[in-house]
Write an enzyme that holds these catalytic residues in place. Structure first.
Site, PDB file in Angstrom:
ATOM      1  N   TYR A 104      -4.042  -0.599  10.013  1.00 22.78           N
ATOM      2  CA  TYR A 104      -3.806  -0.822   8.578  1.00 22.78           C
ATOM      3  C   TYR A 104      -2.378  -0.408   8.214  1.00 22.78           C
ATOM      4  O   TYR A 104      -1.663  -1.134   7.509  1.00 22.78           O
ATOM      5  CB  TYR A 104      -4.822  -0.027   7.762  1.00 22.78           C
ATOM      6  CG  TYR A 104      -4.767  -0.288   6.280  1.00 22.78           C
ATOM      7  CD1 TYR A 104      -5.450  -1.375   5.727  1.00 22.78           C
ATOM      8  CD2 TYR A 104      -4.040   0.538   5.429  1.00 22.78           C
ATOM      9  CE1 TYR A 104      -5.404  -1.623   4.359  1.00 22.78           C
ATOM     10  CE2 TYR A 104      -3.986   0.292   4.068  1.00 22.78           C
ATOM     11  CZ  TYR A 104      -4.671  -0.788   3.534  1.00 22.78           C
ATOM     12  OH  TYR A 104      -4.630  -1.038   2.174  1.00 22.78           O
ATOM     13  N   SER A 129       0.849  -1.189   0.000  1.00 24.48           N
ATOM     14  CA  SER A 129       0.000   0.000   0.000  1.00 24.48           C
ATOM     15  C   SER A 129       0.887   1.242   0.000  1.00 24.48           C
ATOM     16  O   SER A 129       2.075   1.163   0.314  1.00 24.48           O
ATOM     17  CB  SER A 129      -0.881  -0.003   1.259  1.00 24.48           C
ATOM     18  OG  SER A 129      -1.556   1.224   1.436  1.00 24.48           O
TER      19      SER A 129
END
Length: 256
Positions: A161, A148
């Site tokens: 996250y 990410s």
């Protein structure tokens, strides 16, 4: 005599596992691998993967669906077993499944933190370990983890996250260091800001959406289709000397 060209991106006869294959990025990656010739084991939890299966079969590939809660470590060996039983082996693993919980850090419930790490990190390590053992034994294999932009940055209100995606990047490098000499390539794709369920809240926030778009040189959010080429590349012979790389597919976000 003219030398015959070979397609280094051809995945004909290869078997791929894609987690989180029911929709979004996972569905697009699975369909893209099938378009290149692969057969697919589609791993999903709650979301149906019938639409993905139909897309794979439309490209002439074979597909099987396995419904598994990947947060449950005890269920993960069955995924590898199903690939071998259905297709006779395993060549490609794409660890795509992921979840996000948006809460300020001081309010972030430990249960949310643990759930995110179980899905985004612990399952990735476990599946890499299981697939890696098989791939090392056979002398070849491709593992693609989905990282990410938050593998590089801190984000806002997503501590679990962010921690998980930093760890995925580190794990990718660590496994590449151990397995590259054994014929197993471990790399990752770091999608930029993509138009998916995970970013729905950001896209609905006029201020944050404009801030994000203003930083993307391409001037748009990414789409599922943008990941197909990079995934096929990392799954194919064409990337045979790439190891431990985090490939940003971000419209230029990281350049800013």
């Amino acid at each position: 005599m003219k030398e015959q060209r070979r397609n280094r991106f051809d995945l004909t006869g290869k078997t791929a596992i894609v987690t989180g294959a029911g929709r979004g990025l996972g569905q697009a990656i699975a369909a893209g691998l099938a378009e290149a010739g692969a057969n697919l084991l589609l791993v999903t939890n709650r979301t149906s993967a019938e639409e993905t299966k139909a897309k794979v079969e439309a490209f002439g590939g074979k597909a099987r669906i396995v419904q598994v809660d990947i947060a449950d470590r005890s269920k993960l060996p069955s995924i590898i077993d199903e690939a071998i039983e259905s297709f006779g082996g395993l060549d490609i693993l794409v660890n795509n499944a992921g979840i996000i919980r948006r809460t300020p850090a001081v309010e972030h419930a430990y249960s949310d933190w643990q759930e995110v790490l179980d899905v985004n990190l612990n399952s990735v390590f476990a599946l890499c370990q299981l697939a890696g053992e098989l791939m090392i034994e056979q002398g070849h294999g491709k593992i693609i983890n989905i990282a990410s932009m938050l593998s590089f940055q801190g984000g806002i209100n997503v501590p679990g996250y962010t921690a998980s995606k930093h760890a995925v990047a580190g794990l990718t490098k660590a496994l590449a260091n151990e397995w590259a000499s054994k014929g197993v390539q471990v790399n990752a794709i770091a999608p930029g800001y993509m138009s998916t369920d995970n970013t729905e809240a950001l896209r609905k926030d006029p201020t944050r959406s404009r801030q994000i778009l203003d930083r993307i040189p391409a001037g748009r959010w990414g789409t599922d289709e943008d990941l197909i080429g990079p995934a096929v590349f990392l799954a194919s012979e064409a990337s045979g000397y790439m190891n431990g790389h985090i490939l940003c597919v971000d419209g230029g976000w990281m350049n800013r």
